[in-house]
Design an enzyme around this catalytic site. Sequence first.
Site, PDB file in Angstrom:
ATOM      1  N   THR A  75     -82.720 -41.939-105.644  1.00 24.20           N
ATOM      2  CA  THR A  75     -83.768 -40.890-106.213  1.00 24.20           C
ATOM      3  C   THR A  75     -84.957 -40.709-107.071  1.00 24.20           C
ATOM      4  OG1 THR A  75     -81.503 -39.657-105.752  1.00 24.20           O
ATOM      5  CG2 THR A  75     -82.701 -38.291-106.716  1.00 24.20           C
ATOM      6  N   LYS A  94     -74.404 -40.571-124.000  1.00 24.54           N
ATOM      7  CA  LYS A  94     -76.256 -39.489-123.744  1.00 24.54           C
ATOM      8  C   LYS A  94     -75.689 -38.981-125.497  1.00 24.54           C
ATOM      9  CE  LYS A  94     -76.192 -38.319-119.572  1.00 24.54           C
ATOM     10  NZ  LYS A  94     -76.551 -36.981-118.204  1.00 24.54           N
TER      11      LYS A  94
HETATM   12  N1  HSE Z   1     -74.354 -37.325-113.919  1.00 26.77           N
HETATM   13  C1  HSE Z   1     -75.236 -36.670-114.337  1.00 26.77           C
HETATM   14  C2  HSE Z   1     -74.397 -35.007-114.981  1.00 26.77           C
HETATM   15  C3  HSE Z   1     -76.606 -36.999-114.486  1.00 26.77           C
HETATM   16  O1  HSE Z   1     -73.293 -35.100-113.611  1.00 26.77           O
HETATM   17  O2  HSE Z   1     -74.644 -34.926-115.232  1.00 26.77           O
HETATM   18  C4  HSE Z   1     -77.257 -38.446-114.702  1.00 26.77           C
HETATM   19  O3  HSE Z   1     -77.282 -38.332-116.047  1.00 26.77           O
END
Ligand code: HSE
Length: 436
Positions: A12, A202
């Site tokens: 993607t 994150k």
């Molecule tokens: N899986 C993540 C989310 C997106 O649901 O925000 C990619 O970091």
Amino acid sequence: MTFKVGLLGLGTVGAGTVEILQNPAQRHSLLQDLVIHKVGVRSLDKLRNVTLPTDILTTDLESIVTDPEIDIVVEVIGGLEPARSLILKAIQHGKHVVTANKAAIARFGDEIFTAAAEAGVYVLLEAAVGGGIPVIEPLKQSLCANRLNTVIGIVNGTTNYILTRMQLEGGDFADILADAQNLGYAEADPTADIDGLDAADKIAILASLAFGGRIKLPEVHCEGIRHVSAVDIAYAEKLGFVIKLLAIAKRASATDELEVRVHPTLVPKTHPLASVNDVYNAILIEGDPIGQVMFFGRGAGAGPTASAVVSDVLNIAALLKVGHGDITADGKPLLDPLLACSHQHYCAIAPMEDLVTRFYARFLTKDYPGVIGKLGTCFGDHEVSLESVVQAGMRDDFAEIVVVTHDVREGNFRKALEEIRAMPAIAAVASVLRVL
Ligand code: HSE
């Protein structure tokens, strides 16, 4: 002057990246200087949304990171391996690296940035947090004059989508997760999102940038949203809150330690993050002297994530163009200190028992006189001051009592809870959530 890009991955985000690189019109003129030199894929036969000359596709990813002609390697394969090894090999071969890989950076940042400093190359990662939302570069550059105190984010779109639907529809977690999976909003294996692991990666990255030190991922306290119930969302609503999965990094008040944590949180409806709904992400940063700034947008998807990836590529190309040529005393290329990672020490993370926060708790108790008094006394004995106590009604033949505390030390609150659990009048501590 052109710059050759080697792309690892054509999923993607990779396809979104090619789309931008192939369509430079009305975008920054420097895009015209970028050439897609090689693209690494798992299978040459797969049908794709982008058209590329077949001779630039290869399944030999290692040949890309070692190709002497390539200036910038873009890693968008995700996962830990072979991503980590490919990034390290690219660095060893003098390539600058752009990655969207929060999992690899949060775990192997030390190794990767040490290698990058040694080789005199950049590793940029705007796409790793918040997808298309610019937050890494602002932390590195635009906000660098500030003493940053707090970073609070909704950094996972999947959980925000599920919690928003639970809030709007009053549905239970498991039903809405199943529906979100059917609609493609949640992965078939949703563990990383639902259990807060993606958000923990994150916030570890954001905390590292905001507070100028590395973060040991296992020290990030991480709770997901599996235990958030429709009942608690409804009570929170009555009390003036919404429930969000927050990723929080702050300077702990009394020490030099940091709080770095991910957990579902009651957020006052008036708070700027309370209205960030569905798959949207937002990151609220507070610093001195700027005060609060909030970054909002789409945290995932081909276009937004590729926007961040290509901006990083352009940043590196711009530096190369103006002459990434100066050399340090020990013979390495001199890097822009605002873009390169210069810190090496690990931040001290405060234990959760020292956290000072408000709590929401829901108890199921026998319905006889004096129960609320006993709860209040036990909390008082542990210096837990209560803001409100409400007997909300009956559930399963038990009285349901909802408590919100003032700011209290988590360790004291937990000790009080242990004693409360052991009381004969208490059938269950049905839920415990922190309050912003
Ligand atoms: N899986 C993540 C989310 C997106 O649901 O925000 C990619 O970091």
